[in-house]
Scaffold this motif. Structure first.
Motif, short mmCIF file in Angstrom:
data_model
loop_
_atom_site.label_atom_id
_atom_site.label_comp_id
_atom_site.label_asym_id
_atom_site.label_seq_id
_atom_site.Cartn_x
_atom_site.Cartn_y
_atom_site.Cartn_z
N ARG A 1655 -7.09 12.42 8.51
CA ARG A 1655 -8.35 12.22 7.81
C ARG A 1655 -8.20 12.57 6.33
N ASN A 1656 -7.45 13.62 6.03
CA ASN A 1656 -7.20 13.98 4.62
C ASN A 1656 -6.36 12.91 3.92
N LYS A 1660 -7.10 10.61 0.53
CA LYS A 1660 -6.18 10.39 -0.59
C LYS A 1660 -6.01 8.90 -0.88
N GLN A 1661 -6.09 8.07 0.16
CA GLN A 1661 -6.00 6.62 -0.04
C GLN A 1661 -7.34 6.00 -0.41
N HIS A 1886 1.38 -3.96 -0.89
CA HIS A 1886 2.01 -2.78 -0.29
C HIS A 1886 0.97 -1.68 -0.05
N ALA A 1887 -0.01 -1.58 -0.93
CA ALA A 1887 -1.06 -0.59 -0.71
C ALA A 1887 -1.84 -0.90 0.57
N LEU A 1888 -2.15 -2.19 0.79
CA LEU A 1888 -2.86 -2.58 2.02
C LEU A 1888 -2.01 -2.28 3.24
N LEU A 1894 -1.73 3.61 8.06
CA LEU A 1894 -2.39 4.91 8.16
C LEU A 1894 -3.63 4.85 9.05
N ILE A 1895 -4.40 3.79 8.92
CA ILE A 1895 -5.61 3.66 9.76
C ILE A 1895 -5.22 3.48 11.22
#
Length: 2020
Positions: A1655-1656, A1660-1661, A1886-1888, A1894-1895
Motif C-alpha cells: 500500500r505504501n 509512492k507511485q 514502463h511506468a504503466l 505493483l497493483i
C-alpha cells in the motif's frame, strides 16, 4: 624595401570612380600607401598567429618588477630582443644577455625550444651574474595521469603494528641517496630535528650535497606520480629522461631507489603540513625555492583558484630576506650555510604534528636504530658491519648519514648511522658463526641474492639476537607470563628479511623456503637447529614494490614458483647442485661445530636474581652445586675469592677455564692482590707546570697532565685485578679544579680520563681558569662504574695542588653611554672603560693615544682625560654628507693603539646642522615658460655641509614681479627641508610676444639665509585652436569644408583622409599620443592611435544602400577648447554585379502545363541597388535553363518603366516531380527560381515504410511488424501520386496468418492506403505479401514483400528438468537437486523468468487424488556459481510413506501454466530400526488354569521389522525371533512359563517378518497373582551377518491365578485399551488445532505486513489505495491501464527500417542498428549518421558464427565477432567527461556535454552491447551546437586529448580537430534511408508496466490477507465452540477413568501427558510474535506427513468421529520422529 612598399600601395589603393566636386589635397600618396599596406599586412599576420606570453625580470642592477611581453607564434630571437629593449628602455650600445632561469642564454638556435608560453626569463650582464634580488617563476604541477591509473595501489603507511614515522624519513633519505649517487667525494645526508622553540616552531630538515635540481626539475618533483619512467625529454627537463638502469653491483647497492614520484610528497605531508624545497644545481648561480602547503591548497580551493600551480623563487645564495615570520627563524642559519656549497637540496618540513614531535624526542634511540637497519648495507657495504673482520674499501664508504636533534637548553643529540653498533643487521652479522649464500633466478631478469646465518647455542643460552621492537617477539611475550629458558631461538619470526636495491622493505618477510624449512620427518639435525638461522634476501629492481616501498608486490610468489632456480654461492661463484642437500649438510656441520652444552648437578633450589635489570629475567633461577664440563667438575668454592672484588661475583660458565690447576689458581690470586693501585705519577710533558702555592695571572694555562697509576711493584695499571676473568673494573682518574670564594667552594673544572690503551691517563691543557681567587687542583683515582674513590674499604690514590689567580694587563676596552642627538658641527664626548682579556677592569698604560674615525665623516676632538679605569675623549665634532633631514647612521670607530682588541665600533645617527643656504632647481637664472601655465620650483634648505636640513617654521615664499595680478607661491619645509614651490598658473592677458618677469624666493623666518632671484621669460600659448580635414588625391590634399556633401560609390571606402591642427598663431601642431587620445570620430568606434599621430583619419565605409546617407564628424576636446569639423557622404549605385529573379503568381505547375505566373528579373550592384541605366537590348543576353524545361512557349519581354525583364510560358517535360530549380543567366550573373512540379496519374504502388527491398523482412512469430504497412500510389516515374479514394487490398500466402485480418482500404488525399500493423503467426519459414489497387478499373500491382518468420525467443514452450536419475529415494530423506530451466520457442533458455513462477508439485501415485491437493514447493534462492536462467530445487524432503510418487514442475504464465513431464519416484524404506506388529494388540490378560483360551497370550500376530516411519524395511533380513517373559521387577523369582514348561520360544524370522500364533502359558504356570509381566520378542539376525541388533518388541500382560478374577480383569483391560486410544486421539486433535492456529496467526501477520508495504508503494507511485481497495476495483483499474498501455504501443515512433539478420543461433546478436535505441530524435540522427558504415554489420559472440554468416552471404554481409575484440583498450563506461579533473570541473562547459554511449538504451545483451559500442563510439561526446563544441574542444585540449564531438544540430568535429564540409554535416533524417536507431517505448509505458505489476501484487496480497483472516476467524470460533468444550470435558473424564482402571488392575499408572505437546509449544506464541518462516515450516514438517504439511484444508465442520472413530486412531502416528 621602400620601392616595394610604394609599388604595392599603388596597386592596392588605386582611386575609385567618384561623383562630386571634391578636389585633391596636398599630402603625398606614397606615404599613405606605405602606411596602409603595412597596417594591412600586419593585421593578416597577427590574425594567423597564436600568441604566447613571457615574463621577464631585469636583474642587471637592482630589483625591478616583473614585466610581461606578448610574442607572436612565429616570432624569432631578434624580435624578442627588440621588444625587450623597447620595454626596458635599453639602448643599442648596452651589452646584455637574455637567459632562462637555468642560465641558458637565449639565442636564435635555441629560441623555439627555450621560449614557451609562460616562460620566465632574466636580463643579465652575463650568464654567471649573481642575482641581486629574488625572482618568482610560475609553475604548474598538475598530477600525472598515473594518479588515476595506479590510485588503487597499496595505501601509504598502512603500518603493520609498527610506527610509520621512520619509514617516512626513509622516503626522504631515498631521494637524497639517488641525488648523491654520482657524487665523487663524501655523500653527506643530514636529518635535522629543529625543536628549539627560540628559533621557531618545530621543523624537520633533510639536507644532502647531491646534484641539486633546476627550476624545471623542481617543477617535476611537485608533479604527483611523475616517476622517472614517465618523464620525456620533449616536454619535461629531467635528470631521469631516457632512464637507463644502473650497472650491476653487489647486493644491488646502486642508490637507484627513488622511483615513483610519490613517496617524497606523501612523506612530507605525513610528517607535517608544509614543505619548503630549497635546491641549487651544479654550475648554477641561483638557488630555487618551492613551497607546498596544505593551508595554501585549501585556500586556493576555497577561492576556486588553480590548486596545482604556484611560484618558484629564484634567488642568490645566502639571501634570506623573504623569510619574515617568527615561526621560521631557523631558516636564516640554514640559508647562511649555502655560501660554500657547490650544489645541495634541502627539504624543510614545518607544521610537524605534535604526536610526531613527542615520538621523535622520546624514542630517539629506537628510530635511529631502525634507520640504521634500513640502510645497513649502504652504510657498511655488501658484507655488512662485521666488527670482528677487516673493513672493506669501496664506493659505499663515502655515505655519511647523520641524525641531529636540537632542543632548547639541551646539548644537541647527534648520531651518525655508521657509528650505531646495535641495529638488527649488525647483531645478526656479529652473532653468527657461519653463513650459507645462495642465489635465486626467477623468470625474466629477476635475481635474488640470499644469505643464511647460523647462531649457535653456547653453553646455557641461545645466541640468536632478540628484537624488542619486532612484532613477532612481542606477540610471543604477550602469551606468557614468565621467561622460558628453552624457547626457540627465532621464535615465530620469519627467517628472511627482504632488501630491494640494497634498501630494507620493512613490511615484507619470507617465512622460509622448501629447502630450509624443518622436515616433516626427523633429519640429520635436531629441529631446534632450524630455529637458529636468520636470513637476508637482496633483490634487484625487477621485483615490484609498493610506491611507498613498504611491501613487495610479488616477491614471495615469484620465489616459490616452480620455475625458480636456486644455486649455492661458494667463494663468490655459483654452483649448480641440490640446494636442499647442500643446506642440510651445512646445517649439520654448524650444529656439530658451534653448538655447546653443559651438565648441571646437585640441585639446591630456585632463587631470584636482583642483580639483573629486567624484572622478567630475575626469576626463576635454578641453583646447582656444581657443573660438569668436558669431564671436569667445577664448584663455587674453586672460583676467585670475593675479597678481591669487594662484591659477590656471578661468573658466566662460558668464562670457566677447564685446564687450570689449583696451585696455579692460588698463585694467581696472590699476584692479583699485589696489583692493587698504590699511588699516582704526575708529569707536565708540554710545559706550563703548576707548582704548589703558585700565583698565576688570569688566563695563564695549566699545561697538559700525564698521569700513571702505579701499584706497589711500581707497575702501571688501568684496571683492578681480575681482568683476565672478565670481572675486573676499569680505573679512571678524576681531575677537579675547585675555586674558593666567600659563598663557598665551587667546582669549575671536572674531568674524568680513562686509559687509552697505547697512551696513559691524559688531561688536556686548561685555559679557562680566568676568575680571580684561590684554587685547588685535585687528582683522584675512581672506579669506572660507580665513580667511588675507595675499593674494599681502602682509599684509591689521589694528589692535590694549591694556587692563586690575579688580574692581567689591559687587553681591550668598552664604550660607555653617549649623549645624543648628534648634529653636524656640534661637539660631544665619548667615555671608555679599560679591561684585561677576561673583562677585569685594569689600569691604563701611559702610552695610549686614542684615534676617532668614521667612513664619510671628517672627525676631530679637543682632548682626552683619564679617571681611574675610565677614559673620556672630549669635544668630538663631525662634518660630512647626510642623506636626508632624518639623519644617517654612521659606524664610529674608536682606536686605542697597543691593545689586543684595540678598536670598538658604535653606531650613531648624525642629523643635519642649522639652515645656511637655499638651493632652487632649476639652477639656471633664466627660465622660459608658456603663458597660462604654472611653473614648479624644487626648493632645498641646506646646512653648512650642504645637507638638506629642517627645523620648525621653515616656510619659503616666491613673489613674481613685472606684471599685475601675479600669484605668490609658498611651501612648508619644516619636516623634510625640501618641497615643490608652485601655485596657480601665470597668465598675462593679450600677450602677443615674449615678456620678461622676476621671481624672488626667500625664508622669512631665517634672515641669515640669503634669498634667490630668477628671471622668467613668458611665451605665447601653444594650445590647439583650429581643426581642418583634407582628402588626398594623388599628390594634392583637397580641404573638406565644414558641412560639405560628397557623392561616392555605395559600399566603397573613402580612403586617404587626413587632418591638421593649429595653435593661436596658425602654427601647425604636431600630434602626439596625448593629443591623439582626445580626437574622436563618429563613423568608427575603434581608432588607430598611431595613425592619428601621423595625421591620418580612419577610412569611411560608404553605406551599401543608396537610400542611406552618412554624416561624418571629427572632434577634439580638452580642458581649454572644443573643436569639430563634419561632412556628409551620399552613396551612388556601383557597377552591375547581381541578377535577381522573383516569381509573381502561383509556384505550382502540373506536368505538361504552363506556369500560371511570370518571373521578373532585374540587375543590381553587389549591394542590391537597382541599376536604372539599362536598355531593352539587355533582354537578348538573358538565358533560361532547367532540368526537363520545355522552351517551346517561353517568352521574355522588357518593361522600360520598371527597368526589368519578364519571362512567361514556363512548362516541363514529363519526369520526376518535386521542386525544380530554374536557372536565369545574364552574362556571368546567375539566379534561381524554385517551381513545384506535381506528378501524373498513378501507374504503380510502393511501400513507404518497407521500400522495395529484395531482402526478406525478419519477424518473430506472434509479434507485430515494426512498422505499419502503407501503400503509396505513384506515377510512371515513381513520383507519389496524390489520388484519393482508390481501393487497395492485401494478398498473402495461405500458410501465414495475419491479425487483425487484412481489410480493403481506400487511399487518402496523399494517395496512401494504411493497412496498419499486423501480428504475424506462422511456422518458421519465408512467406510473401503483396498490395494491389484498382485504378480506373485497371489493376495496379505493388512489390512483393518477403517475410522471414523466426521463432520467438521470449515465448516459453517447455521446461527442461535435470537431476541425478541414478539417485535413490529413501522415505523421509531428501530429494536430489533438480535444475529447471524454461525453453523458449527458439530452443534457448529463457533468462527473464521470475523464480516465484517456477514451482514443484508432488503427490502419491501416478495422478493426484481429487480430494488431496498435491504438495507445492518453491525453488531455492540462487547461489554463487548457479547458471543464469536455471532454477534449483535443493534439500526437498521425501514423503515418509513408501510407494510410487510423482513430481511435476510448472511455470505460471498469467492465467496459463506450462508443465513438464511427470517424474515417477519409488520411495524406498529407510534403515530398519525397530520390530513392530502390523496391528497393535490389546493388552493380554491370562491365568494358569486349564482352559487354553484363558492361557493364550497371542492368538495370531505378525511382527515386522520397520524403519523409523513404520515402513516395512526388512526384506533382506532373516534369523530367529526369541520370545521370553520378564518381570517388572528384577528380584521376582516367580516367572510364568510357556506351554511345555519352557522359559522361551523361538520363531522363524523371514524377510523381515514373523508370524506368532497360539502363544500360551503352561497350565499351572508359576507366577504372582494380579501381577503385570512383559512379553519380550527379541530378534536374532543371522543374515546379513554384520547388521546391528534391533531393540525387542515388548508386550505387557496381566497374570492371575483366579479364573473369575481373570475374566473381570480382561473386561477392565479392554476398557483401559479403549480409553487409552481415545485419550491419544483427543490429545492429537488439540495439539494439531493449537499448532494450526499458531501457523495461521503467523501467516496473518506476514500477509498484513506485505499488504501494508505494497500500500505504501502504491502511494509512492501516486496511486490512491482507496481506489483499489477491493479485487473488483483492482481488476477495473488494471484493465484501464492495459488499454492505455496498448494505445502507447500503437503510437507511431521512430523505427529502424533496416531488416535484421535472422537470429537462428544464440551466438548471433543481430545488426548494430537493432542493438540499441535512442530517445532523442536529433541525437539518433547524428549518431546513426556517424555510424552509418557500421549500422548493417551483424554482431556475433564467436568468430565461428561470424564465419558462417560470411559464407552464407558469400562475403556480402559485414560481421563483427566479439571474441576478436581487444578488451583492454575499451573505454570505461564510468569514466567522467574530459573536463572533469579529480572530481571537479576544470571549466564550466556550454552545450550540455554527454558521452554518446550514455544516450544508448540496450534492451538485451547489455554487456555485449557495451563492448560493441564502446569500441565503435569510444569517448564520442554529444553537445548542443557547433559553437559549444568548438569552445569545449578549445578548453579540453589544454589539459588532455579531445575525442570526436557531435552536435544535436548535426555537425561533427573529428578527434583531430577537423570540422566543416558535407562530410562533417549530418543529412536530414529522411536521407538516412531508414538506417537509424529506433526510439524506445516512452517512459509512460514502463511506468504503466510497473504500476500494473505493483497493483497485481497488491491484489494477490489483499486476497491472501482476506482468506487468511477468514480461516483464522473460523478456526478460533471452532476452538471456542461448545463442541470443542465438550471434547475437553470428555478428555478429562476419560483420563480419570483410566487412572481408576489402572489402579484396579494393579498396573503401573500411565504418566499423564502435558496439556500440549512440545511441538505445540513451539508454535503457541502470542499475537505479537511471529516465528521465523523456516522454523514454522520445519515444525510443520515434524507434525504432519509429507503429503499434508504444505497446505492443510480447513474444514468448517471439523469434528472427530464418535465411538469407533476414536478407536481407529493409531496412537503411534504422533510418536514418530523426523530424520535430522
Amino acid at each position: 624595401m621602400a620601392a616595394a612598399a610604394e609599388s604595392g600601395a599603388g596597386e592596392q589603393l588605386q582611386p575609385r570612380r567618384r561623383v562630386g566636386s571634391s578636389q585633391p589635397g596636398a599630402a603625398t600618396a606614397t606615404a599613405m600607401g606605405t602606411a596602409s599596406s603595412s597596417r594591412s599586412a600586419g593585421k593578416v599576420e597577427r590574425d594567423g598567429d597564436r600568441k604566447k606570453t613571457v615574463f621577464i625580470f631585469d636583474r642587471r642592477l637592482g630589483d625591478s618588477s616583473e614585466k610581461s611581453l606578448e610574442l607572436s607564434g612565429n616570432s624569432a630571437y631578434a624580435e624578442l630582443r627588440e621588444d625587450v629593449c623597447r620595454a626596458f628602455d635599453i639602448t643599442g650600445e648596452k651589452n646584455f644577455v637574455i637567459t632562462t632561469t637555468n642560465r641558458n642564454e637565449i639565442k636564435s638556435q635555441n629560441f623555439d625550444k627555450c621560449v614557451k608560453d609562460g616562460t620566465t626569463l632574466y636580463i643579465l650582464h652575463s650568464t654567471d651574474q649573481i642575482l641581486p634580488s629574488a625572482t618568482r617563476e610560475r609553475i604548474d604541477f598538475l598530477p600525472h595521469y598515473d594518479t588515476l591509473v595506479k590510485s588503487g595501489m597499496y595505501e601509504y603507511y598502512a603500518s603493520e603494528g609498527q610506527t610509520p614515522l621512520p619509514f617516512a624519513f626513509a622516503e626522504l633519505i631515498d631521494n637524497s641517496l639517488s641525488a648523491t649517487a654520482a657524487k665523487k667525494g663524501i655523500r653527506t645526508i643530514q636529518v635535522r630535528l629543529l625543536f628549539d622553540e627560540s628559533q621557531g616552531k618545530p621543523a624537520v630538515a633533510v639536507i644532502d650535497n647531491g646534484r641539486g635540481m633546476t627550476s624545471k626539475q623542481l617543477n617535476n618533483w611537485a608533479v604527483y606520480r611523475l616517476s622517472k619512467f614517465t618523464r620525456t625529454e620533449d616536454d619535461i627537463e629531467s635528470d631521469h629522461s631516457g632512464y637507463i638502469r644502473p650497472p650491476v653491483v653487489p647486493r644491488s647497492l646502486n642508490s637507484d631507489i627513488s622511483y615513483f614520484g610519490v613517496g617524497g610528497k606523501q612523506a612530507v605531508f605525513f610528517i607535517g603540513q608544509s614543505t619548503r624545497m630549497i635546491t641549487k644545481p651544479i654550475d648554477s648561480q641561483d638557488v630555487h625555492e618551492l613551497i607546498l602547503s596544505k593551508d595554501d591548497f585549501e585556500k586556493k580551493e576555497k577561492n576556486k583558484e588553480a590548486i596545482y600551480s604556484g611560484f618558484i623563487r629564484n634567488r642568490k645564495p645566502t639571501d634570506s630576506m623573504h623569510v619574515t615570520t617568527e615561526d621560521e627563524r631557523f631558516l636564516h642559519s640554514l640559508i647562511i650555510e649555502e655560501k660554500e656549497k657547490e650544489s645541495f637540496t634541502a627539504v624543510v618540513i614545518t607544521g610537524v604534528q605534535q604526536a610526531h614531535v613527542q615520538y621523535l624526542k622520546s624514542y630517539f634511540h629506537l628510530w635511529t636504530r631502525q634507520l640504521a637497519h634500513i640502510y645497513h648495507y649502504y652504510i657498511h657495504g655488501p658484507k655488512g658491519n662485521d666488527m670482528g673482520g677487516t673493513k672493506e674499501t669501496g664506493f659505499f664508504n663515502n655515505i655519511d648519514i647523520q641524525i641531529s636533534m636540537f632542543e632548547k637548553g639541551k646539548v644537541p643529540k647527534i648520531v651518525n648511522l655508521r657509528e650505531i653498533k646495535d641495529d638488527m643487521q649488525t647483531l645478526f652479522i656479529n652473532t653468527a658463526a657461519d653463513s650459507f649464500e645462495f642465489k635465486a633466478h626467477v623468470e625474466g631478469e629477476g635475481v635474488v641474492e640470499g644469505v643464511i646465518r647460523y647462531h649457535p647455542f653456547l653453553y646455557d643460552k641461545e645466541t640468536y639476537p632478540e628484537d624488542i621492537s619486532c612484532p613477532f617477539s612481542v606477540a610471543e611475550d604477550d602469551e606468557e607470563d614468565c621467561y622460558i629458558a628453552d624457547r626457540g631461538a627465532r621464535g615465530k619470526r620469519p627467517i628472511f628479511e627482504c632488501f630491494w636495491n640494497g634498501r630494507l622493505i620493512p613490511y615484507t618477510t619470507v617465512e622460509d623456503f622448501e629447502f630450509c624449512s624443518p622436515p616433516k620427518k626427523r633429519g640429520l639435525v635436531a629441529l631446534e637447529c632450524f630455529n637458529r638461522i636468520s636470513g637476508v634476501l637482496f633483490t634487484n629492481d625487477k621485483f615490484q614494490v609498493s610506491t611507498n616501498k613498504l611491501t613487495f608486490m610479488d616477491l614471495e610468489l615469484k620465489l616459490k614458483d616452480k620455475n625458480t632456480l636456486f644455486t649455492r654461492v661458494v667463494n663468490g661463484q655459483e654452483q649448480r647442485m641440490k640446494i636442499d642437500r647442500e643446506f642440510a649438510m651445512w646445517l649439520k656441520e654448524c650444529h656439530e661445530k658451534y653448538d655447546k652444552q653443559i651438565k648441571f648437578s646437585h640441585y639446591r633450589g630456585t632463587i631470584t636474581r636482583s642483580d639483573l635489570p629486567s624484572k622478567r629475567m630475575q626469576s626463576p633461577w635454578a641453583v646447582y652445586k656444581a657443573v660438569e664440563w668436558d669431564g671436569k667438575i667445577f664448584e663455587a668454592a674453586q672460583l676467585e675469592p670475593q675479597a678481591l672484588y669487594d662484591e659477590v661475583k656471578t661468573i658466566p660458565i662460558s668464562k670457566l677455564d677447564r685446564n687450570v690447576a689449583p696451585t696455579m689458581i692460588k698463585k694467581y690470586i696472590e699476584d692479583e692482590m699485589a696489583r692493587l693501585p698504590d699511588k699516582l705519577s704526575v708529569t707536565w710533558p708540554e710545559g706550563d707546570e703548576l707548582n704548589a702555592n703558585d700565583r698565576r695571572p688570569a688566563g695563564r694555562p695549566i699545561g697538559a697532565l700525564r698521569i700513571e697509576i702505579l701499584n706497589k711493584k711500581g707497575e702501571t695499571m688501568q684496571k683492578l685485578p681480575g681482568t683476565s676473568h672478565g670481572g675486573s673494573k676499569k680505573l679512571l682518574v678524576e681531575l677537579k679544579v675547585i675555586c674558593h670564594s666567600s659563598t663557598g667552594d665551587k667546582d669549575i673544572v671536572s674531568h674524568i680520563s680513562q686509559h687509552g690503551g697505547k697512551w696513559p691517563y691524559w688531561f688536556k691543557k686548561m685555559e679557562n681558569i680566568n676568575k680571580l681567587g684561590s684554587y685547588i687542583l685535585k687528582l683522584q683515582v675512581v672506579l669506572n662504574e660507580s665513580n667511588a674513590d675507595t675499593y674494599a674499604g681502602r682509599p684509591l690514590p689521589s694528589r692535590i695542588f694549591k694556587f692563586t689567580v690575579t688580574e692581567g694587563k689591559p687587553d681591550k676596552f668598552s664604550v660607555g653611554m653617549l649623549d645624543p642627538p648628534f648634529r653636524i658641527g656640534l661637539p660631544f664626548n665619548i667615555p671608555l672603560d679599560l679591561q684585561d682579556e677576561f673583562g677585569h677592569s685594569t689600569q691604563p698604560t701611559s702610552d695610549i693615544a686614542p684615534i676617532v674615525e668614521a667612513s664619510g665623516l671628517e672627525l676631530r676632538y679637543e682632548t682626552f682625560v683619564s679617571r681611574g679605569t675610565n677614559f673620556i675623549i672630549k669635544g668630538v665634532t663631525a662634518r660630512g654628507p647626510v642623506t636626508n633631514c632624518q639623519g644617517k647612521n654612521f659606524n664610529l670607530k674608536v682606536i686605542l693603539p697597543g691593545l689586543k682588541e684595540d678598536n670598538q665600533t658604535l653606531k650613531i645617527r648624525l642629523l643635519p646642522g642649522p639652515p645656511r643656504t637655499l638651493r632652487i632647481k632649476p639652477e639656471s637664472n633664466k627660465i622660459v615658460i608658456e603663458n597660462g601655465t604654472a611653473f614648479p620650483f624644487q626648493a632645498e634648505v641646506l646646512d653648512e655641509a650642504g645637507n638638506i636640513t629642517a627645523q620648525p617654521k621653515l616656510v619659503l615664499h616666491c613673489k613674481f614681479l613685472g606684471a599685475p595680478n601675479l600669484p605668490v607661491y609658498t611651501v612648508d619645509c619644516s619636516n623634510t627641508g625640501t618641497g615643490i614651490l608652485t601655485g596657480p598658473i601665470i597668465h598675462v592677458q593679450n600677450i602677443k610676444k615674449d615678456q620678461t618677469l622676476k621671481a624672488k624666493i626667500e625664508i622669512t623666518s631665517c634672515k641669515d639665509v640669503p634669498s634667490v632671484e630668477k628671471v622668467i621669460k613668458l611665451l605665447p600659448s601653444t594650445q590647439v585652436a583650429k581643426l581642418q580635414i583634407f582628402s588626398m588625391d594623388g599628390q594634392k590634399a583637397i580641404p573638406i569644408k565644414h558641412q560639405d556633401e560628397i557623392d561616392w560609390i555605395a559600399g566603397d571606402i573613402i580612403q586617404h583622409l587626413i587632418f591638421r591642427m593649429y595653435d593661436e598663431g596658425d602654427r601647425q601642431i604636431v600630434v602626439i599620443s596625448s593629443l591623439a587620445e582626445k580626437i574622436k570620430v563618429n563613423w568608427t568606434p575603434r581608432i588607430n592611435r598611431e595613425h592619428l599621430i601621423q595625421g591620418l583619419l580612419p577610412d569611411v565605409k560608404v553605406p551599401c544602400s543608396v537610400k542611406d546617407i552618412r554624416y561624418c564628424q571629427v572632434s577634439y576636446q580638452d580642458d581649454h577648447v572644443s573643436l569639430e569639423s563634419a561632412f556628409t557622404v551620399k552613396p551612388q549605385p556601383d557597377e552591375c554585379k547581381l541578377l535577381k529573379c522573383s516569381l509573381k503568381g502561383l509556384s505550382t505547375v502540373q506536368m505538361g502545363e504552363e506556369l500560371q505566373g511570370e518571373i521578373h528579373s532585374i540587375l543590381t550592384d553587389r549591394h542590391g541597388n537597382h541599376i536604372l541605366t539599362l536598355t531593352s537590348s539587355c533582354v537578348n543576353l538573358l538565358g533560361i535553363a532547367a532540368e526537363g524545361l520545355d522552351k517551346s512557349s517561353l517568352k521574355v519581354t522588357w518593361q522600360e518603366n520598371n527597368q526589368l525583364m519578364v519571362a512567361r510560358g514556363i512548362k516541363f517535360f514529363p519526369g520526376p516531380t518535386g521542386h525544380k530549380e530554374i536557372c536565369f543567366a545574364w552574362r556571368e550573373f546567375v539566379d534561381y527560381v524554385r517551381i513545384h512540379l506535381t506528378a501524373g496519374p498513378p501507374t504503380q504502388i510502393s511501400n513507404l515504410n518497407w521500400g522495395n527491398t529484395e531482402e526478406p523482412i525478419t519477424v518473430v512469430n506472434g509479434k507485430t511488424l515494426d512498422k505499419p504497412l502503407i501503400a503509396q500510389l505513384c506515377d510512371a516515374w515513381g513520383n507519389p501520386s496524390p489520388e484519393p479514394m482508390i481501393k487497395a487490398f492485401l494478398l498473402k500466402d495461405s500458410a501465414i496468418k495475419l491479425s487483425p485480418a487484412p481489410q480493403q482500404h481506400k487511399t487518402d488525399e496523399d494517395g496512401r492506403a494504411n493497412f496498419g500493423l499486423f501480428q504475424i503467426i506462422a511456422a518458421r519459414g519465408e512467406y510473401t505479401l503483396q498490395v494491389k489497387a484498382i485504378v480506373n478499373k485497371t489493376a495496379v500491382d505493388g512489390p512483393v514483400m518477403r517475410i522471414n518468420v523466426i521463432p520467438d525467443p521470449n515465448k516459453p514452450i517447455g521446461l527442461n528438468v535435470k537431476y541425478d536419475e541414478a539417485a535413490s529415494f529413501v522415505a523421509g530423506g531428501f530429494l536430489p537437486d533438480f535444475v529447471v530451466s524454461v525453453i523458449s520457442e527458439d530452443g534457448n533458455t529463457m533468462r527473464d523468468v521470475k523464480p516465484t513462477d517456477i514451482t514443484m508439485r508432488m503427490w502419491k501415485g501416478q495422478r493426484p487424488a481429487a480430494n488431496v491437493p498435491p504438495t507445492i514447493l518453491n525453488c531455492n534462492k540462487g547461489r554463487e556459481g548457479d547458471k543464469e536462467g536455471c532454477f534449483y530445487f535443493r534439500d526437498k524432503v521425501l514423503p515418509e510413506r513408501t510407494g510410487a510418487h510423482s513430481i511435476q514442475f510448472s511455470y505460471s504464465l498469467d492465467k496459463n501454466m506450462l508443465c513438464s513431464e511427470q517424474i515417477a519416484l519409488n520411495v524406498l524404506p529407510g534403515e530398519p530400526v525397530k520390530l513392530m506388529p502390523e496391528e497393535l494388540p490389546a493388552t493380554p490378560t491370562v491365568s494358569n488354569v486349564r482352559s487354553v483360551a484363558h492361557r493364550t497370550l497371542v492368538k495370531n500376530m505378525r511382527l515386522k521389522i520397520m524403519d523409523e516411519y513404520n515402513n516395512a524395511a526388512g526384506e533382506d533380513i532373516c534369523g530367529m525371533l526369541m520370545v521370553t517373559i520378564r518381570s517388572m521387577t528384577d528380584n521376582d523369582s516367580e516367572i510364568p512359563n510357556f506351554q511345555g514348561k519352557s522359559s522361551y520360544l523361538e520363531y522363524q524370522l523371514n524377510h523381515g517378518s514373523s508370524i506368532i500364533s497360539n502363544l500360551m502359558l503352561a497350565e499351572n504356570s508359576p507366577g504372582r497373582d494380579s501381577t503385570e509381566y512383559l512379553l519380550v520378542f527379541e530378534p536374532n539376525i543371522t543374515k546379513p551377518s554384520k547388521r546391528n541388533p534391533l531393540p525387542p518388541y515388548i508386550l505387557p500382560f496381566m497374570f492371575y491365578n483366579d479364573f473369575k478374577k481373570q475374566q473381570q480383569m480382561t473386561t477392565l483391560t479392554k476398557e483401559k485399551d479403549q480409553l487409552s486410544q481415545s485419550i491419544v486421539a483427543y490429545r492429537s486433535l488439540f495439539d494439531t488445532t493449537n499448532q494450526l492456529v499458531g501457523e495461521m496467526k503467523c501467516q496473518a501477520q506476514e500477509a498484513t505486513a506485505k499488504e501494508s508495504h505494497l500500500r505504501n508503494e502504491l502511494r509512492k507511485q501516486k496511486i490512491n489505495p482507496t481506489e483499489v481497495s477491493t479485487p473488483q476495483d483492482i481488476d477495473a483499474c488494471i484493465k484501464q491501464m492495459k488499454i492505455d498501455r496498448d494505445k502507447i504501443i500503437k503510437l507511431p515512433r521512430r523505427t529502424c527500417s533496416l531488416s535484421n539478420y535472422s537470429r537462428n543461433s544464440s551466438d548471433i546478436l543481430g545488426k548494430i542498428a537493432h542493438l540499441a535505441m535512442i530517445e532523442d530524435d536529433e541525437v539518433a540522427k547524428v549518431i546513426s549518421w556517424h555510424m552509418a558504415s557500421d549500422m548493417d554489420c551483424v554482431v556475433t559472440l564467436t568468430t565461428d558464427a561470424a564465419r558462417c554468416i560470411f559464407d552464407e552471404t558469400q562475403g556480402r554481409q559485414q560481421v563483427l565477432p566479439l571474441d576478436s575484440i581487444y578488451r583492454k583498450n575499451l573505454p570505461d563506461f564510468n569514466r567522467p567527461l574530459p573536463h572533469m579533473r579529480n572530481g571537479k570541473s576544470h571549466f564550466k562547459p556550454d552545450g550540455s556535454p554527454i558521452f554518446a554511449r550514455d544516450l544508448l538504451i540496450f534492451t538485451e545483451n547489455v554487456d555485449q552491447c557495451r563492448i560493441v559500442f564502446g569500441m565503435l563510439l569510444g569517448d564520442t561526446i554529444i553537445l548542443d551546437n557547433l559553437n559549444a563544441a568548438n569552445q569545449y574542444r578549445k578548453e579540453v585540449v589544454r589539459i588532455t586529448h579531445c575525442p570526436t564531438l557531435l552536435t544535436r544540430d548535426g555537425d561533427r568535429i573529428r578527434s583531430n580537430g577537423k570540422f566543416g564540409g558535407l562530410q562533417n554535416k549530418a543529412p536530414p533524417m529522411d536521407k538516412l534511408r531508414g538506417m537509424v536507431f529506433g526510439a524506445p517505448l516512452p517512459k509512460t509505458y514502463h511506468a504503466l508496466n510497473s504500476q500494473i505489476d505493483l497493483i497485481q501484487q497488491y491484489r494477490s496480497a489483499l486476497i491472501k490477507l482476506n482468506n487468511v483472516n477468514q480461516e483464522l476467524d473460523l478456526q478460533l470460533k471452532y476452538i471456542g465452540s461448545p463442541e470443542m468444550t465438550l471434547k475437553h470435558k470428555e478428555l478429562n473424564e476419560q483420563e480419570k477413568q483410566l487412572k481408576q482402571i489402572e489402579k484396579q488392575l494393579g498396573m503401573t499408572p500411565t504418566r499423564p501427558a502435558p496439556s500440549c505437546s512440545p511441538k505445540t509449544l513451539a508454535l503457541d506464541l502470542s499475537d505479537g510474535q511471529a516465528p521465523n518462516k523456516r522454523i514454522r515450516r520445519e515444525s510443520a514438517k515434524k507434525t504432519y506427513s509429507a503429503e499434508e504439511w504444505v497446505s492443510i484444508p480447513l474444514r468448517k465442520s471439523q469434528q472427530l468421529p464418535s465411538g469407533s472413530g476414536l478407536m481407529e486412531t493409531n496412537g503411534n502416528t504422533l510418536s514418530r520422529k523426523r530424520k535430522a
